[in-house]
Design an enzyme around this catalytic site. Sequence first.
Site, PDB file in Angstrom:
ATOM      1  N   GLY A 213       7.924  28.501  62.294  1.00  0.00           N
ATOM      2  CA  GLY A 213       9.207  27.803  62.304  1.00  0.00           C
ATOM      3  C   GLY A 213      10.023  28.007  63.575  1.00  0.00           C
TER       4      GLY A 213
ATOM      5  N   HIS B 252      37.510  20.587  62.270  1.00  0.00           N
ATOM      6  CA  HIS B 252      38.216  20.836  61.015  1.00  0.00           C
ATOM      7  C   HIS B 252      39.606  21.423  61.282  1.00  0.00           C
ATOM      8  CE1 HIS B 252      38.985  21.710  56.900  1.00  0.00           C
ATOM      9  NE2 HIS B 252      39.059  23.010  57.131  1.00  0.00           N
TER      10      HIS B 252
ATOM     11  N   ASP C  44      45.342  16.911  51.035  1.00  0.00           N
ATOM     12  CA  ASP C  44      45.843  18.286  50.899  1.00  0.00           C
ATOM     13  C   ASP C  44      46.814  18.572  52.032  1.00  0.00           C
ATOM     14  OD1 ASP C  44      44.235  18.727  53.152  1.00  0.00           O
ATOM     15  OD2 ASP C  44      42.550  19.397  51.929  1.00  0.00           O
TER      16      ASP C  44
ATOM     17  N   LYS D 249      46.877  19.848  46.586  1.00  0.00           N
ATOM     18  CA  LYS D 249      45.570  20.243  46.031  1.00  0.00           C
ATOM     19  C   LYS D 249      45.497  21.751  45.854  1.00  0.00           C
ATOM     20  CE  LYS D 249      41.857  20.805  48.777  1.00  0.00           C
ATOM     21  NZ  LYS D 249      40.725  20.516  49.654  1.00  0.00           N
TER      22      LYS D 249
HETATM   23  C1  R5P Z   1      38.597  20.908  53.373  1.00  0.00           C
HETATM   24  O1  R5P Z   1      39.550  21.574  53.765  1.00  0.00           O
HETATM   25  C2  R5P Z   1      38.096  19.696  54.087  1.00  0.00           C
HETATM   26  O2  R5P Z   1      39.070  19.101  54.895  1.00  0.00           O
HETATM   27  C3  R5P Z   1      37.563  18.682  53.099  1.00  0.00           C
HETATM   28  O3  R5P Z   1      38.635  18.252  52.291  1.00  0.00           O
HETATM   29  C4  R5P Z   1      36.493  19.283  52.223  1.00  0.00           C
HETATM   30  O4  R5P Z   1      35.502  19.899  52.995  1.00  0.00           O
HETATM   31  C5  R5P Z   1      35.863  18.217  51.362  1.00  0.00           C
HETATM   32  O5  R5P Z   1      34.934  18.818  50.523  1.00  0.00           O
HETATM   33  P1  R5P Z   1      34.443  18.113  49.196  1.00  0.00           P
HETATM   34  O6  R5P Z   1      34.072  16.704  49.548  1.00  0.00           O
HETATM   35  O7  R5P Z   1      33.280  18.941  48.749  1.00  0.00           O
HETATM   36  O8  R5P Z   1      35.557  18.168  48.203  1.00  0.00           O
END
Ligand code: R5P
Length: 331
Positions: free
Chosen positions: A42, A138, A179, A204
């Site tokens: 691998g 992110h 969120d 959230k």
């Molecule tokens: C989290 O803080 C990210 O911004 C996304 O909201 C999250 O990764 C989404 O994950 P899922 O689709 O599994 O709810």
Amino acid sequence: MLESIHKPVLVALSGNEPLAQKISERLGIPLAKQNLDRFADGEIRFNLDDSVRGANVYIIQSTSAEGNNSVNDAWMELYISIDALRRASAHSINIIMPYYGYARQDRKARSREAITSRMVADLLERVGADRLVALDLHATQIQGFFDIPVDHLIGAPILADYLICNGYVDDNTVVASPDHGGVKRARELTQFLGLEESFVVLDKRRPTDQKNTVEVMNLIGNVEGKTVIMVDDIIDTGNTIAQGAKLLKKKGATKVIAAATHALLNGNAVQNLQDSDFDHVVVTDSIVIPESKKFPKLEIVSTDDLFAKAIEAIQDYKSVSPLFQNKYHRG
Ligand code: R5P
């Protein structure tokens, strides 16, 4: 265009070959011929057929599981190719990373935990990357994990352009963040849509010990009789936005559209989203989406033009800021 004495060389790793091919076609620069294979155990082995001495190399790699064996394999493939190109005397090694895996582990959320997005950044620099071009990290502060230049592109302009061109936006539209962490991103989208005052937030809560389980509790704002565009950076299992859409419909939204940059689509995401309250799910091609993960509500916007323009700007020593400051129209 592309007149630098350091010729541009495009290298596509396994992470997102279809996008790399499109970028190559837009730029009119063929992808370099490479040999990427594995030993029986691998271990990854990489080399290029042609010389890169003195060249500006652009390695295109999404560090996602899709397209690779795993997220870890994607990063390892990248490290190995950078090492090879540095040892081959490339003038500069520029990483075009449509999706940055491990970005969600950007802080110690619990005791005795790693800050993995910092760790992979350290390794990237250590092996010899000169620049990173990323899309919708992110957390924007991931840029600070690097001492090399980071061009942080955002998906909002291309998503906005798509939503407007497809007639999904009018005076009755509001943008929702699923969120509190996504507020800045959602605000950005309102600007590109010309809807600065039309904004709501979902409150959230996520049980601490369950990574992909969410519980949407409250809505801050009014969506009665509105079309709502819910924006997120990542769709992983789809739980976050699907639960958000349910709440929005319950609160009187007439239509709900998802707009997200990175479509990981793991677990039950496909079924989850197709069965959800969304009318459309709009994502980019920052991560390869295989046929098996495509579903009727899914619409994919390509980032090829965005990355091609970023490469042109870097190659020509020009600013990349027009790519996220102005209204964007896909060329
Ligand atoms: C989290 O803080 C990210 O911004 C996304 O909201 C999250 O990764 C989404 O994950 P899922 O689709 O599994 O709810």
